[in-house]
Design an enzyme around this catalytic site. Structure first.
Site, short mmCIF file in Angstrom:
data_model
loop_
_atom_site.label_atom_id
_atom_site.label_comp_id
_atom_site.label_asym_id
_atom_site.label_seq_id
_atom_site.Cartn_x
_atom_site.Cartn_y
_atom_site.Cartn_z
N THR A 31 0.69 -1.18 0.14
CA THR A 31 -0.01 0.10 0.04
C THR A 31 0.80 1.33 -0.09
O THR A 31 1.86 1.57 0.89
CB THR A 31 -0.98 0.01 1.27
N ASN A 33 1.58 4.68 1.22
CA ASN A 33 1.11 5.54 2.07
C ASN A 33 1.25 6.92 1.56
O ASN A 33 2.47 7.54 1.28
CB ASN A 33 2.14 5.43 3.49
N GLU A 100 -3.82 4.82 2.56
CA GLU A 100 -2.82 3.82 1.84
C GLU A 100 -3.68 3.12 0.54
O GLU A 100 -4.23 2.20 0.73
CB GLU A 100 -2.42 2.90 2.57
P1 ADP Z 1 5.29 0.92 3.29
O1 ADP Z 1 4.87 0.48 4.72
O2 ADP Z 1 6.38 1.45 3.29
O3 ADP Z 1 3.99 1.68 2.70
P2 ADP Z 1 4.37 -1.44 1.98
O4 ADP Z 1 5.00 -2.80 2.23
O5 ADP Z 1 2.98 -1.01 2.05
O6 ADP Z 1 5.42 -0.73 2.59
O7 ADP Z 1 4.69 -1.30 0.36
C1 ADP Z 1 4.38 -0.21 -0.25
C2 ADP Z 1 5.34 0.60 -1.42
O8 ADP Z 1 5.42 -0.54 -2.44
C3 ADP Z 1 4.69 1.70 -2.09
O9 ADP Z 1 5.13 2.78 -1.29
C4 ADP Z 1 5.51 1.54 -3.29
O10 ADP Z 1 6.77 2.39 -3.37
C5 ADP Z 1 5.31 0.25 -3.57
N1 ADP Z 1 4.48 -0.77 -4.51
C6 ADP Z 1 4.76 -1.53 -5.35
N2 ADP Z 1 3.63 -1.98 -5.98
C7 ADP Z 1 2.68 -1.32 -5.54
C8 ADP Z 1 1.22 -1.32 -5.48
N3 ADP Z 1 0.43 -2.09 -6.32
N4 ADP Z 1 0.53 -0.54 -4.76
C9 ADP Z 1 0.90 0.56 -3.81
N5 ADP Z 1 2.28 0.43 -3.74
C10 ADP Z 1 3.21 -0.34 -4.43
MG MG Z 2 2.06 0.71 2.92
#
Ligand code: ADP
Ligand code: MG
Length: 185
Positions: A31, A33, A100
């Site tokens: 997601t 953020n 998110e």
């Molecule tokens: P965080 O806690 O840092 O948000 P996540 O595990 O939720 O980490 O991963 C989010 C990050 O993954 C996003 O900020 C983006 O850079 C990347 N990402 C890759 N594919 C997607 C997707 N389909 N939707 C949202 N974010 C994605």
């Molecule tokens: Mg996230």
């Protein structure tokens, strides 16, 4: 709590920040953020505290709009349907409210089933601009017993968002166009 639909659509222009890294690591559903703290260039709702928590759907674009130039498979510049969590993630009991979106690639996109749970996994796009319109409410934010149940619920949210995006009334279609065209300079 006020009726979530009364607040919609919610338009936002901001940028993607790091969260707790749980979406991908634990769940296999990343997601993006949205930065609510600072750097929000524009938002149709001024007070984030009034955003009712829950799971929503909408449209999101990362980076500058592109009709050409960007690679066909790139996440950049294109409008994606998104399943969006607004709230405190009760399963994790976060203290701060977050917005998110999980961006959903088209069914035939090579990244559509690339995550560990078979959902969309693009390259990371931290710090990029994000344009988002939240158009519909799906369900309340619930604490789930265990990650498996949470993943099942989110997978259903992704299916529901995809279905709803297939046949939009003109007012929702207009939000898709706004996401495509909004300047985030
Ligand atoms: P965080 O806690 O840092 O948000 P996540 O595990 O939720 O980490 O991963 C989010 C990050 O993954 C996003 O900020 C983006 O850079 C990347 N990402 C890759 N594919 C997607 C997707 N389909 N939707 C949202 N974010 C994605
Ligand atoms: Mg996230």
């Amino acid at each position: 709590m006020s009726n979530p639909s009364n607040h919609l659509p919610i338009r936002m222009i901001s940028h993607v920040v790091r969260g707790y890294g749980r979406g991908s690591k634990d769940l296999g559903i990343p997601t993006a953020n949205v930065n609510l703290e600072k750097g929000v260039l524009s938002c149709s709702i001024v007070d984030y505290d009034t955003l009712p928590t829950g799971i929503y759907w909408g449209f999101a674009r990362i980076g500058e709009s592109s009709n050409n130039g960007a690679e066909v498979d790139s996440v950049l510049g294109r409008v994606h349907t998104a399943a969006i969590s607004i709230g405190y993630n009760p399963t994790y009991n976060n203290k701060e409210k977050t917005v998110e979106p999980h961006l959903i690639a088209d069914p035939k996109h090579p990244k559509r089933h690339a995550s560990s749970t078979g959902e969309t996994q693009f390259q990371d796009f931290y710090e990029k601009k994000i344009v988002l319109s939240i158009v519909g409410y799906l369900r309340p934010e619930l604490p789930f017993e265990g990650l498996e149940k949470l993943v099942d619920a989110i997978k259903k949210d992704i299916i529901d968002s995809t279905e709803l995006a297939k046949s939009c009334p003109p007012s929702i279609e207009a939000e898709k166009h706004w996401v495509a065209d909004a300047s985030c300079l």
